[in-house]
Design a protein around this motif. Structure first.
Motif, mmCIF file in Angstrom:
data_model
loop_
_atom_site.group_PDB
_atom_site.id
_atom_site.type_symbol
_atom_site.label_atom_id
_atom_site.label_comp_id
_atom_site.label_asym_id
_atom_site.label_seq_id
_atom_site.Cartn_x
_atom_site.Cartn_y
_atom_site.Cartn_z
ATOM 1 N N SER A 6 -11.686 9.034 7.356
ATOM 2 C CA SER A 6 -12.659 8.121 7.959
ATOM 3 C C SER A 6 -12.881 8.462 9.426
ATOM 4 C CB SER A 6 -12.170 6.675 7.827
ATOM 5 O OG SER A 6 -11.959 6.323 6.471
ATOM 6 N N VAL A 10 -3.078 6.184 2.252
ATOM 7 C CA VAL A 10 -3.886 5.369 3.159
ATOM 8 C C VAL A 10 -4.089 6.103 4.481
ATOM 9 C CG1 VAL A 10 -3.952 3.240 4.520
ATOM 10 C CG2 VAL A 10 -3.251 3.167 2.124
ATOM 11 N N PHE A 66 -5.104 1.004 -0.748
ATOM 12 C CA PHE A 66 -4.859 0.033 0.317
ATOM 13 C C PHE A 66 -5.029 -1.374 -0.230
ATOM 14 C CE2 PHE A 66 -6.502 -2.013 4.418
ATOM 15 C CZ PHE A 66 -5.220 -2.317 4.842
ATOM 16 N N ALA A 87 -6.683 8.649 4.061
ATOM 17 C CA ALA A 87 -8.002 8.009 4.036
ATOM 18 C C ALA A 87 -8.452 7.642 5.450
ATOM 19 C CB ALA A 87 -7.962 6.763 3.159
ATOM 20 N N LEU A 88 -7.514 7.171 6.276
ATOM 21 C CA LEU A 88 -7.855 6.841 7.658
ATOM 22 C C LEU A 88 -8.247 8.086 8.445
ATOM 23 C CD1 LEU A 88 -5.071 4.235 8.587
ATOM 24 C CD2 LEU A 88 -7.396 3.810 7.767
ATOM 25 N N SER A 130 0.827 -1.199 0.000
ATOM 26 C CA SER A 130 0.000 0.000 0.000
ATOM 27 C C SER A 130 0.859 1.246 0.000
ATOM 28 C CB SER A 130 -0.908 0.015 1.243
ATOM 29 O OG SER A 130 -1.655 -1.166 1.348
ATOM 30 N N LYS A 153 -9.790 -4.315 5.299
ATOM 31 C CA LYS A 153 -10.322 -3.490 4.222
ATOM 32 C C LYS A 153 -11.810 -3.708 4.030
ATOM 33 C CE LYS A 153 -9.387 -2.215 -0.599
ATOM 34 N NZ LYS A 153 -8.478 -2.443 -1.761
ATOM 35 N N LEU A 168 -9.189 4.284 -0.135
ATOM 36 C CA LEU A 168 -8.864 2.971 0.412
ATOM 37 C C LEU A 168 -8.924 1.895 -0.668
ATOM 38 C CD1 LEU A 168 -10.738 3.091 3.836
ATOM 39 C CD2 LEU A 168 -8.269 2.930 3.500
ATOM 40 N N ILE A 225 -5.716 -0.652 11.165
ATOM 41 C CA ILE A 225 -4.972 -0.566 9.902
ATOM 42 C C ILE A 225 -3.676 0.203 10.104
ATOM 43 C CG2 ILE A 225 -5.005 0.415 7.571
ATOM 44 C CD1 ILE A 225 -8.016 -0.186 7.501
ATOM 45 N N GLU A 282 -4.499 -5.084 0.700
ATOM 46 C CA GLU A 282 -4.269 -5.855 1.919
ATOM 47 C C GLU A 282 -3.639 -7.212 1.666
ATOM 48 O OE1 GLU A 282 -6.716 -6.282 6.057
ATOM 49 O OE2 GLU A 282 -7.839 -6.428 4.203
ATOM 50 N N SER A 318 -9.693 2.040 11.698
ATOM 51 C CA SER A 318 -8.683 3.058 11.400
ATOM 52 C C SER A 318 -7.432 2.825 12.233
ATOM 53 C CB SER A 318 -9.243 4.463 11.684
ATOM 54 O OG SER A 318 -10.329 4.761 10.845
ATOM 55 N N MET A 345 -13.722 -2.188 6.963
ATOM 56 C CA MET A 345 -13.651 -0.733 6.932
ATOM 57 C C MET A 345 -14.597 -0.176 5.864
ATOM 58 S SD MET A 345 -12.264 1.895 8.307
ATOM 59 C CE MET A 345 -11.352 3.424 8.173
#
Length: 488
Positions: free
Chosen positions: A32, A25, A198, A28-29, A20, A88, A194, A135, A200, A132, A91
């Motif tokens: 979120s 990312v 991201f 994005a977290l 990633s 992922k 994400l 991750i 995974e 969040s 989330m």
């Protein structure tokens, strides 16, 4: 922001299991997290607008209670599902549910409908907040996690300032419905980043068996206990038949849940979380953090407005320093725990929290606003050094397939602490205020002073708990996890 390849070439991280781009990312977290953080503050300033449109003033507190209930009871379940199916998917599910709930809230036609849709929002938030943090624990090393936790904590600091302001602006110039519609672009952007950034990796474990019975018992038991704590002494008396019945239902359901966890192949909340010292201490600290933060956020603005006679904006500023000190200390805590260890860091943070809460007991009707703000800032510094390192210690003490449960247990404990704090502090204040209508400043000052004393007690207990943190936390590093650690 360094890329994974840069870390690999430096030898700091062995074969990375998550291919990633960590900078996007992390953004994005943070986006979120802002969904949950903003939603916790933005609605407070829209009370009159919502009630004026939908009616049901007596039901308004349920907009907060039902959200907290739905979020709290779903956190442990999402944590286990994340360990089974990957972060992922859970989330994105949480963001999607939160988005649907936000749209429905914006379209609500009555107060009961809005309350029901707030529950849907809470179910989404129950996945977003712990995922969040989980991750971040997956894709950042032990050395980096404190700074990342500081970034995530800063979202709450910004939201505590922007949330009430945005709520007021939307209510006055647009419509209270935009308080919920503003989540639509945030959800879309966070999910898109994400999905794109991201990666995974593949789950190599066999198809898991979900403990549906355990999930149901935990939901009923936790919801009943939280409901009894949140509404006891308000909607009904503590020792009424309905109160005792709800408590009995909660206790019985949780007892059956504990029994079910000994039988389930994939337990929702494995009982080993209560046998590992670092996890028990981390959750205890988190529970007390929830009580302390709830007590301050509930009663500092009330004291500043009702006793010191200021406006809502000044009251909000005095409390905002709490969420300013927190990310500052959290971002610096990595250097401290890497050099001195988790126990020394958490103990130092808890000691600073004790000092800060003790300052609260010195605040009187003659105090200045800057004294209240200074007290909140000191408490925030202590929290940043106590809460973040103990959470990171819990995450670092387990492997990938257990990290979701470890993180969600910590978040669940904080929710329980908040609910217990609501019950205890609310009962204390109500016991000292008599008569209908607004209490006079002297009555209010006396009642909130007792709350501050209770918060000092919680801080002392947190200090005791922090000293019980193991001197050496065995970690599953190197981190992020490698693909072979993700197989059953």
């Amino acid at each position: 922001m360094a890329t994974n390849s840069e870390h690999e070439s430096s030898g700091e991280v062995a074969a990375v299991g998550f291919r990633s781009e960590r900078g996007p990312v992390l953004i994005a977290l943070m986006l979120s997290t802002s969904l949950v953080a903003l939603d916790s503050t933005i609605i407070a300033t829209a009370v009159l607008s919502i009630v004026g449109d939908l009616g049901g003033f007596s039901q308004f507190p349920w907009l907060f209670s039902i959200y907290l209930l739905a979020q709290a009871v779903s956190v442990p379940i999402y944590g286990k599902l994340a360990d089974l199916f990957g972060r992922k998917k859970i989330m994105l599910w949480g963001i999607g549910v939160f988005l649907i709930g936000s749209i429905l809230c914006g379209l609500a036609w009555s107060m009961p409908a809005l309350i029901a849709f707030r529950a849907i929002q809470g179910l989404g938030a129950g996945a977003v907040q712990p995922m969040s943090i989980t991750i971040a624990g997956d894709i950042y090393t032990l050395r980096e996690r404190a700074k990342v936790q500081g970034y995530l904590a800063s979202v709450w600091a910004i939201s505590s300032v922007l949330g009430p302001a945005l709520g007021g602006i939307f209510s006055e110039f647009l419509s209270w419905r935009w308080i919920f519609f503003v989540n639509i672009p945030l959800c879309g952007l966070a999910a898109w980043m994400l999905i794109r950034r991201f990666h995974e990796g593949e789950m190599t474990r066999r198809k898991p068996k979900i403990d549906y019975l355990g999930a149901g018992l935990l939901t009923v038991g936790a919801a009943a206990i939280l409901l009894a704590l949140l509404e006891g002494g308000q909607s009904w008396s503590w020792f009424s038949a309905i109160s005792m019945s709800i408590f009995a239902l909660g206790i019985a359901s949780l007892a059956l849940f504990a029994w079910q966890q000994t039988r389930a192949e994939e337990p929702i909340l494995p009982l080993w979380v209560f046998t590992r010292r670092v996890l028990v201490v981390s959750s205890t600290v988190s529970l007390l953090v929830g009580a302390i933060v709830l007590g301050l956020t509930s009663y500092v603005p009330t004291f500043v407005q009702g006793v010191l006679g200021t406006g809502a904006i000044v009251a909000g500023f005095s409390l905002a320093t709490l969420t300013m000190g927190w990310p500052i200390a959290a971002s610096m805590s990595g250097r401290v725990y890497l050099r001195f260890g988790f126990r020394a860091t958490a103990t130092t943070g808890a000691a600073i929290t004790v000092v800060g809460t003790a300052m609260a007991t010195l605040i009187t009707a003659d105090s200045q606003i800057w004294q209240v703000a200074a007290m909140c800032f000191v408490v925030g510094l202590g929290m940043g050094l106590a809460a973040s390192p103990t959470l990171i210690a819990a995450q670092s003490s387990v492997d990938w397939e257990e990290r979701g449960v470890a993180t969600s247990t910590n978040m669940f404990a904080r929710s329980i602490g908040s609910a217990v704090g609501v019950a205890i502090f609310g009962a204390v204040v109500n016991s000292r205020i008599s008569g209908p209508g607004d209490p006079d400043p002297s009555q209010l000052s006396d009642a909130i002073h007792l709350v501050f004393l209770g918060i000092v007690g919680a801080a002392v207990l947190m200090l005791v708990a922090a000293t019980l943190m193991p001197g050496h936390v065995k970690t599953g590093e190197p981190d992020p996890v490698t693909p072979d650690r993700r197989s059953a």
